[in-house]
Design a protein around this motif. Structure first.
Motif, PDB file in Angstrom:
ATOM      1  N   ASN A  50       1.434  -2.701  -1.605  1.00 23.50           N
ATOM      2  CA  ASN A  50       1.557  -2.488   0.178  1.00 23.50           C
ATOM      3  C   ASN A  50       2.866  -1.689   0.607  1.00 23.50           C
ATOM      4  OD1 ASN A  50       1.118  -3.273   2.705  1.00 23.50           O
ATOM      5  ND2 ASN A  50       0.078  -5.065   2.258  1.00 23.50           N
ATOM      6  N   ILE A  51       2.836  -1.076   1.286  1.00 19.93           N
ATOM      7  CA  ILE A  51       4.001  -0.464   1.963  1.00 19.93           C
ATOM      8  C   ILE A  51       4.653  -0.914   3.311  1.00 19.93           C
ATOM      9  CG2 ILE A  51       3.230   1.644   0.689  1.00 19.93           C
ATOM     10  CD1 ILE A  51       2.580   2.745   3.644  1.00 19.93           C
TER      11      ILE A  51
ATOM     12  N   GLU B 246      -3.910  -9.913   0.535  1.00 24.72           N
ATOM     13  CA  GLU B 246      -4.192  -8.702   1.000  1.00 24.72           C
ATOM     14  C   GLU B 246      -3.535  -7.447   0.118  1.00 24.72           C
ATOM     15  OE1 GLU B 246      -4.326  -6.193   5.206  1.00 24.72           O
ATOM     16  OE2 GLU B 246      -2.941  -7.837   4.962  1.00 24.72           O
ATOM     17  N   PHE B 247      -4.160  -6.523  -0.316  1.00 23.74           N
ATOM     18  CA  PHE B 247      -3.424  -5.418  -1.085  1.00 23.74           C
ATOM     19  C   PHE B 247      -4.361  -4.133  -1.223  1.00 23.74           C
ATOM     20  CE2 PHE B 247      -5.555  -8.172  -4.197  1.00 23.74           C
ATOM     21  CZ  PHE B 247      -5.955  -7.329  -4.956  1.00 23.74           C
ATOM     22  N   TYR B 248      -3.636  -3.015  -1.603  1.00 20.00           N
ATOM     23  CA  TYR B 248      -4.455  -2.014  -1.829  1.00 20.00           C
ATOM     24  C   TYR B 248      -4.370  -1.483  -3.251  1.00 20.00           C
ATOM     25  CZ  TYR B 248      -3.659  -1.360   3.330  1.00 20.00           C
ATOM     26  OH  TYR B 248      -3.789  -1.662   4.647  1.00 20.00           O
ATOM     27  N   TYR B 249      -5.387  -0.764  -3.704  1.00 26.49           N
ATOM     28  CA  TYR B 249      -5.154   0.062  -5.026  1.00 26.49           C
ATOM     29  C   TYR B 249      -5.844   1.223  -5.106  1.00 26.49           C
ATOM     30  CZ  TYR B 249      -9.704  -2.167  -6.237  1.00 26.49           C
ATOM     31  OH  TYR B 249     -11.147  -2.600  -6.331  1.00 26.49           O
ATOM     32  N   ILE B 250      -5.667   2.023  -5.949  1.00 25.99           N
ATOM     33  CA  ILE B 250      -6.323   3.447  -6.100  1.00 25.99           C
ATOM     34  C   ILE B 250      -7.055   3.309  -7.376  1.00 25.99           C
ATOM     35  CG2 ILE B 250      -5.857   5.862  -6.200  1.00 25.99           C
ATOM     36  CD1 ILE B 250      -3.926   5.643  -3.967  1.00 25.99           C
TER      37      ILE B 250
ATOM     38  N   ALA C 229       6.455   8.552   3.518  1.00 27.83           N
ATOM     39  CA  ALA C 229       6.464   6.980   3.710  1.00 27.83           C
ATOM     40  C   ALA C 229       6.192   6.075   2.391  1.00 27.83           C
ATOM     41  CB  ALA C 229       5.348   6.538   4.855  1.00 27.83           C
ATOM     42  N   VAL C 230       5.348   6.725   1.484  1.00 30.49           N
ATOM     43  CA  VAL C 230       5.222   6.101   0.237  1.00 30.49           C
ATOM     44  C   VAL C 230       6.416   6.315  -0.874  1.00 30.49           C
ATOM     45  CG1 VAL C 230       4.168   6.589  -1.903  1.00 30.49           C
ATOM     46  CG2 VAL C 230       2.791   6.730   0.102  1.00 30.49           C
ATOM     47  N   PHE C 231       7.158   7.368  -0.691  1.00 27.97           N
ATOM     48  CA  PHE C 231       8.405   7.318  -1.235  1.00 27.97           C
ATOM     49  C   PHE C 231       9.492   6.445  -0.845  1.00 27.97           C
ATOM     50  CE2 PHE C 231       9.311  11.397  -3.942  1.00 27.97           C
ATOM     51  CZ  PHE C 231       8.014  11.904  -3.985  1.00 27.97           C
ATOM     52  N   ALA C 232       9.439   6.113   0.460  1.00 28.12           N
ATOM     53  CA  ALA C 232      10.562   5.423   0.972  1.00 28.12           C
ATOM     54  C   ALA C 232       9.998   3.722   0.436  1.00 28.12           C
ATOM     55  CB  ALA C 232      10.452   5.325   2.545  1.00 28.12           C
ATOM     56  N   SER C 233       8.832   3.684   0.582  1.00 29.77           N
ATOM     57  CA  SER C 233       8.375   2.223   0.186  1.00 29.77           C
ATOM     58  C   SER C 233       8.786   1.863  -1.390  1.00 29.77           C
ATOM     59  CB  SER C 233       7.043   2.100   0.370  1.00 29.77           C
ATOM     60  OG  SER C 233       6.090   2.799  -0.585  1.00 29.77           O
TER      61      SER C 233
ATOM     62  N   ILE D 216      10.333  -0.765   4.342  1.00 30.71           N
ATOM     63  CA  ILE D 216       8.894  -1.201   4.632  1.00 30.71           C
ATOM     64  C   ILE D 216       8.736  -0.787   6.233  1.00 30.71           C
ATOM     65  CG2 ILE D 216       8.609  -3.268   3.458  1.00 30.71           C
ATOM     66  CD1 ILE D 216       9.734  -4.606   5.947  1.00 30.71           C
ATOM     67  N   ILE D 217       7.201  -0.411   6.411  1.00 34.17           N
ATOM     68  CA  ILE D 217       6.773   0.034   7.653  1.00 34.17           C
ATOM     69  C   ILE D 217       6.518  -1.270   8.445  1.00 34.17           C
ATOM     70  CG2 ILE D 217       4.981   1.160   8.949  1.00 34.17           C
ATOM     71  CD1 ILE D 217       4.847   2.938   7.019  1.00 34.17           C
TER      72      ILE D 217
END
Length: 224
Positions: A77-78, A85-89, A120-124, A129-130
């Motif tokens: 998560n970012i 709750e989460f994401y995956y690719i 934003a991904v790099f920062a996470s 966090i956003i």
């Protein structure tokens, strides 16, 4: 001479308008929208972005031919992660499904910064966090010709007090790192009753001590 001066003033005014427009801050959209717009650096034309919430898979983006994959039990998560709750690719660049379930793997998948979503991904991956609850402070950005400037949050303490700070990050376009970090201070600082460093608790203790001091210093009356 006057005509030239007028033309020059108009030119400066227009140039200033362009500069101010370029500096205008924009708020990040939702986490799902950001992740849907990343631009992978890996040579793949087939990948799937999945948002899993309370055990249910929701495909947010499906690039390339539809392929079978296995549902995952963990992910990344970012933003502020919600419970369950989460994401995956799922990446099919090697011909078989490879699962991206953590931020380091996500950073490798994205590669160099091609857009603000990649930034934003790099920062996470560096712990930022956003924070969608505080968009004005920790979920916006602007850009110029060379860089993206991201205002993001960071959880700096889970102990007493629970604290979040906000930062302005500079990430170069086509770069792979954060070039500058500006600390803008805390925007959330929460104490509970168990916090020994709770300012309110310390003030109450000081008041109690001040009440007790006259009693301790009072001397018994002399008998005649």
């Amino acid at each position: 001479m006057i005509r030239f001066r007028d033309q020059f003033n108009i030119f400066i005014f227009v140039l200033s308008g362009i500069f101010l427009h370029a500096q205008e801050k924009k708020q990040f959209p939702g986490i799902s929208t950001i992740l849907s717009k990343i631009n992978p650096d890996t040579k793949t034309d087939s990948w799937i972005l999945v948002h899993k919430s309370y055990g249910k898979d929701n495909i947010l983006r499906e690039a390339g031919a539809k392929k079978e994959y296995e549902s995952q039990s963990s992910g990344f998560n970012i933003g502020i992660a919600e419970e369950d709750e989460f994401y995956y690719i799922v990446d099919f660049s090697s011909g078989k499904p490879e699962y991206i379930t953590d931020l380091n793997a996500l950073r490798k998948f994205v590669g160099k910064v091609d857009n603000i979503q990649d930034a934003a991904v790099f920062a996470s991956t560096e712990g930022y966090i956003i924070d969608e609850e505080f968009r004005d402070l920790a979920a916006n950005y602007y850009e110029d010709k060379s860089n993206y400037y991201l205002d993001l949050g960071k959880l700096t303490s889970k102990e007493c007090p629970y604290q979040k700070k906000h930062f302005t990050l500079t990430i170069g376009k086509s770069a792979e790192s954060i070039s500058n970090v500006k600390d803008n201070g805390a925007y959330i600082e929460l104490y509970n009753k168990k916090c020994t460093n709770n300012p309110r608790l310390l003030k109450l203790e000081q008041k109690e001590e001040q009440k007790d001091e006259p009693k301790k210093s009072r001397k018994p009356a002399k008998r005649r």
